[in-house]
Design an enzyme around this catalytic site. Structure first.
Site, PDB file in Angstrom:
ATOM      1  N   GLY A 132       6.284  -6.947  -6.016  1.00  0.00           N
ATOM      2  CA  GLY A 132       7.127  -6.285  -5.014  1.00  0.00           C
ATOM      3  C   GLY A 132       7.135  -4.788  -5.184  1.00  0.00           C
ATOM      4  O   GLY A 132       8.138  -4.214  -5.624  1.00  0.00           O
ATOM      5  N   SER A 134       4.903  -2.364  -2.762  1.00  0.00           N
ATOM      6  CA  SER A 134       4.724  -1.643  -1.488  1.00  0.00           C
ATOM      7  C   SER A 134       5.838  -1.947  -0.502  1.00  0.00           C
ATOM      8  O   SER A 134       6.396  -3.049  -0.493  1.00  0.00           O
ATOM      9  CB  SER A 134       3.396  -2.035  -0.839  1.00  0.00           C
ATOM     10  N   SER A 166       1.415 -10.299  -1.686  1.00  0.00           N
ATOM     11  CA  SER A 166       0.417 -11.377  -1.773  1.00  0.00           C
ATOM     12  C   SER A 166       1.008 -12.584  -2.489  1.00  0.00           C
ATOM     13  O   SER A 166       1.593 -12.446  -3.565  1.00  0.00           O
ATOM     14  CB  SER A 166      -0.816 -10.910  -2.557  1.00  0.00           C
ATOM     15  N   GLU A 249      -6.910  -3.765 -18.716  1.00  0.00           N
ATOM     16  CA  GLU A 249      -8.356  -3.819 -18.457  1.00  0.00           C
ATOM     17  C   GLU A 249      -8.650  -3.618 -16.956  1.00  0.00           C
ATOM     18  O   GLU A 249      -8.312  -4.447 -16.132  1.00  0.00           O
ATOM     19  CB  GLU A 249      -8.901  -5.168 -18.946  1.00  0.00           C
ATOM     20  N   GLU A 380      -9.508   5.795  -0.298  1.00  0.00           N
ATOM     21  CA  GLU A 380      -9.233   7.237  -0.255  1.00  0.00           C
ATOM     22  C   GLU A 380      -8.404   7.664  -1.466  1.00  0.00           C
ATOM     23  O   GLU A 380      -8.615   8.737  -2.031  1.00  0.00           O
ATOM     24  CB  GLU A 380      -8.502   7.611   1.047  1.00  0.00           C
TER      25      GLU A 380
HETATM   26  C1  LIG Z   1      -4.843  -7.296   1.299  1.00  0.00           C
HETATM   27  C2  LIG Z   1      -3.702  -6.524   0.717  1.00  0.00           C
HETATM   28  C3  LIG Z   1      -2.939  -7.074  -0.301  1.00  0.00           C
HETATM   29  C4  LIG Z   1      -1.864  -6.361  -0.832  1.00  0.00           C
HETATM   30  N1  LIG Z   1      -1.073  -6.949  -1.787  1.00  0.00           N
HETATM   31  C5  LIG Z   1       0.039  -6.291  -2.242  1.00  0.00           C
HETATM   32  C6  LIG Z   1       0.963  -6.921  -3.121  1.00  0.00           C
HETATM   33  O1  LIG Z   1       0.780  -8.080  -3.512  1.00  0.00           O
HETATM   34  N2  LIG Z   1       2.049  -6.238  -3.521  1.00  0.00           N
HETATM   35  C7  LIG Z   1       2.283  -4.954  -3.135  1.00  0.00           C
HETATM   36  O2  LIG Z   1       3.278  -4.363  -3.573  1.00  0.00           O
HETATM   37  N3  LIG Z   1       1.432  -4.324  -2.259  1.00  0.00           N
HETATM   38  C8  LIG Z   1       0.333  -4.971  -1.799  1.00  0.00           C
HETATM   39  N4  LIG Z   1      -0.512  -4.367  -0.892  1.00  0.00           N
HETATM   40  C9  LIG Z   1      -0.167  -3.050  -0.387  1.00  0.00           C
HETATM   41  C10 LIG Z   1      -1.140  -1.963  -0.821  1.00  0.00           C
HETATM   42  O3  LIG Z   1      -0.895  -1.563  -2.150  1.00  0.00           O
HETATM   43  C11 LIG Z   1      -0.987  -0.814   0.188  1.00  0.00           C
HETATM   44  O4  LIG Z   1      -1.397  -1.307   1.447  1.00  0.00           O
HETATM   45  C12 LIG Z   1      -1.853   0.370  -0.191  1.00  0.00           C
HETATM   46  O5  LIG Z   1      -1.343   1.016  -1.331  1.00  0.00           O
HETATM   47  C13 LIG Z   1      -1.936   1.384   0.978  1.00  0.00           C
HETATM   48  O6  LIG Z   1      -0.660   1.700   1.450  1.00  0.00           O
HETATM   49  P1  LIG Z   1      -0.303   1.617   3.004  1.00  0.00           P
HETATM   50  O7  LIG Z   1      -0.750   0.302   3.522  1.00  0.00           O
HETATM   51  O8  LIG Z   1       1.141   1.966   3.137  1.00  0.00           O
HETATM   52  O9  LIG Z   1      -1.201   2.724   3.700  1.00  0.00           O
HETATM   53  P2  LIG Z   1      -0.894   4.285   3.724  1.00  0.00           P
HETATM   54  O10 LIG Z   1      -0.518   4.746   2.368  1.00  0.00           O
HETATM   55  O11 LIG Z   1       0.031   4.569   4.851  1.00  0.00           O
HETATM   56  O12 LIG Z   1      -2.334   4.831   4.062  1.00  0.00           O
HETATM   57  C14 LIG Z   1      -2.900   4.761   5.382  1.00  0.00           C
HETATM   58  C15 LIG Z   1      -4.282   5.377   5.315  1.00  0.00           C
HETATM   59  O13 LIG Z   1      -4.204   6.757   4.911  1.00  0.00           O
HETATM   60  C16 LIG Z   1      -4.971   6.973   3.744  1.00  0.00           C
HETATM   61  N5  LIG Z   1      -4.274   7.910   2.866  1.00  0.00           N
HETATM   62  C17 LIG Z   1      -2.986   7.835   2.446  1.00  0.00           C
HETATM   63  N6  LIG Z   1      -2.691   8.883   1.650  1.00  0.00           N
HETATM   64  C18 LIG Z   1      -3.807   9.632   1.561  1.00  0.00           C
HETATM   65  C19 LIG Z   1      -4.134  10.841   0.879  1.00  0.00           C
HETATM   66  N7  LIG Z   1      -3.246  11.471   0.122  1.00  0.00           N
HETATM   67  N8  LIG Z   1      -5.405  11.321   1.008  1.00  0.00           N
HETATM   68  C20 LIG Z   1      -6.326  10.676   1.780  1.00  0.00           C
HETATM   69  N9  LIG Z   1      -6.073   9.534   2.457  1.00  0.00           N
HETATM   70  C21 LIG Z   1      -4.834   9.019   2.343  1.00  0.00           C
HETATM   71  C22 LIG Z   1      -5.095   5.620   3.078  1.00  0.00           C
HETATM   72  O14 LIG Z   1      -6.238   5.526   2.265  1.00  0.00           O
HETATM   73  C23 LIG Z   1      -5.192   4.697   4.293  1.00  0.00           C
HETATM   74  O15 LIG Z   1      -6.509   4.679   4.778  1.00  0.00           O
HETATM   75  C24 LIG Z   1      -1.582  -5.063  -0.364  1.00  0.00           C
HETATM   76  C25 LIG Z   1      -2.366  -4.524   0.660  1.00  0.00           C
HETATM   77  C26 LIG Z   1      -3.401  -5.243   1.214  1.00  0.00           C
HETATM   78  C27 LIG Z   1      -4.191  -4.642   2.337  1.00  0.00           C
END
Ligand SMILES: Cc1cc2nc3c(=O)[nH]c(=O)nc-3n(C[C@H](O)[C@H](O)[C@H](O)COP(=O)(O)OP(=O)(O)OC[C@H]3O[C@@H](n4cnc5c(N)ncnc54)[C@H](O)[C@@H]3O)c2cc1C
Length: 397
Positions: A132, A134, A166, A249, A380
């Site tokens: 928990g 994101s 997930s 790891e 990114e």
């Molecule tokens: C399949 C999947 C499984 C997941 N499982 C889990 C889980 O079990 N538990 C959990 O807590 N989270 C989980 N996540 C969440 C995941 O960690 C986030 O989706 C991820 O960190 C990206 O955050 P966001 O989706 O809010 O995108 P954002 O942070 O809003 O980013 C949107 C876009 O902007 C780009 N971006 C953002 N900041 C920058 C920057 N500073 N410079 C350049 N580009 C940037 C990103 O790369 C992306 O392309 C999962 C996500 C996916 C897709």
């Protein structure tokens, strides 16, 4: 780097191989080995749990931990060998978070009481975790999360929402970060909690993936009470507890081993499948693509070994694991797409269709692989980390 493994490590590899080759034969029909196979179907989950019990019996979920908590005191290299062999055989059984993210945080920051309560249960595979972290407005910038935790007697009361969680619909426990001090700088006001999923105040809602599979969820906290004894590390230090967990790891060797296996299956398919009167393996364009992937996968494997070796000297390295994550996940996307293209229209059929090639493995991978370029830090973000921490370029916020 020294590329040779010790005789003990080779013996361990042989033991892992024998076990996982046998377990692979028990996979349910249509098993493709990815996250969809694990979380979407009951058969997949039952298979996962049955292997988990066997791994626990052998102590393989706690390879690097101290013996007093059920571990075997192995190094990063033995952990790497385990992950490589297990992934190559597409066998589940290891909770994605318990042994690899929760336990290292507890080992680094937990009190003796917390260690004794939780570590043996993780080693025995009694607990299925979900992560928990994101939130709808906190992903790449995780430290900006807004889920609130307010002290009340012996408990904290949690309100907020997590997303993309997930496997939360399969999990019985969650580890989460919540804001305990809204006035502190964002990294310094967070606390790390452990909770059972059946506590009052937790609601799990499916967040269907683009292929409609139920793997991910939204998790809502509505006056959820978590006792103070379930906090890992000091209050307001949760960010650093979290970082201790993700330094485990991080070579991505599992992803490389999966890609190697997928490529081997694709090569075999190309040797056996005829198109326009000749086997695909004789098509120069197909051959070239396969050969290029073989080179890239081998480069990825060497890089992963290098990361583990570096981590065995200094667990806190940062640029190299990000490069691994970036390289392997992007490679997997390209491999998945190449597989579907080589198979032609049959490649787009899903697992379960009698016309699907290789049980629909490459179609499934095409969909899943996009997710893994985002989960656990997007491509990114990895590039930013390589630039900032690896190349020491100035940080851009
Ligand atoms: C399949 C999947 C499984 C997941 N499982 C889990 C889980 O079990 N538990 C959990 O807590 N989270 C989980 N996540 C969440 C995941 O960690 C986030 O989706 C991820 O960190 C990206 O955050 P966001 O989706 O809010 O995108 P954002 O942070 O809003 O980013 C949107 C876009 O902007 C780009 N971006 C953002 N900041 C920058 C920057 N500073 N410079 C350049 N580009 C940037 C990103 O790369 C992306 O392309 C999962 C996500 C996916 C897709």
């Amino acid at each position: 780097m020294d590329f040779t493994f010790t005789p003990q490590q080779e013996a361990l590899r042989a033991e892992f191989k024998e076990f996982f080759a046998e377990e692979e034969k028990r996979a349910p029909e249509g098993w493709t080995g990815g996250i969809e196979a694990l979380f979407a179907s009951d058969e997949g989950w039952v298979y996962h749990r049955s292997v988990a019990e066997k791994l626990a019996e052998r102590g393989w979920l706690a390879l690097p931990w101290p013996k007093e908590y059920g571990g075997k005191e192995h190094s990063y290299m033995e952990q790497l060998i385990f992950s490589e062999v297990k992934s190559y055989h597409r066998v589940p059984g290891a909770d994605l978070w318990g042994p690899y993210i929760v336990a290292p945080s507890i080992l680094e920051y937990g009190t003796e009481e917390i260690k004794r309560e939780w570590l043996p249960r993780i080693a025995r595979a009694e607990i299925n975790w979900c992560q928990g972290w994101s939130e709808p407005n906190a992903g790449s910038d995780l430290a900006s999360l807004t889920t609130r935790a307010v002290e009340d007697g012996d408990d904290y009361v949690i309100n907020g929402q997590k997303t993309w969680t997930s496997g939360a619909h399969r999990a019985d426990h969650i580890f989460l970060m919540a804001r305990t001090d809204p006035n502190a700088p964002k990294h310094r006001g967070l606390t790390y909690f452990l909770s059972e999923m059946d506590r009052p105040g937790i609601t799990v809602r499916p967040l269907l993936y683009m292929n409609r599979a139920h793997l991910y969820n939204e998790v809502y906290f509505d006056n959820l009470r978590i006792p103070k004894r379930n906090i890992v590390g000091p209050v307001n230090v949760g960010w650093y507890v979290t970082m201790a967990g993700i330094n485990f790891e991080r070579s991505m060797v599992g992803g490389v081993a999966e890609a190697k296996r997928d490529l081997e299956d694709l090569v075999e398919f190309c040797k056996q499948t005829r198109r326009d009167g000749q086997v695909l393996a004789k098509d120069p364009l197909v051959r070239q693509r396969l050969a290029e992937f073989a080179i890239e996968i081998e480069a990825g494997r060497q890089w992963a070994y290098n990361v583990s070796w570096l981590q065995s000297k200094n667990p806190m390295i940062s640029g190299e694991p990000s490069a691994s994550k970036y390289f392997i996940t992007e490679l997997t996307v390209r491999l998945a797409n190449a597989g579907v293209e080589i198979m032609g229209l049959y490649g787009t059929l899903r697992t379960g269709s009698k016309w699907a090639n290789l049980q629909g493995k490459f179609e499934a991978l095409c969909q899943e692989s996009l997710g893994i370029t985002i989960a656990a830090g997007s491509t990114e973000t990895m590039i930013n980390l390589i630039a900032w921490m690896g190349l020491k370029l100035p940080r851009i916020r």
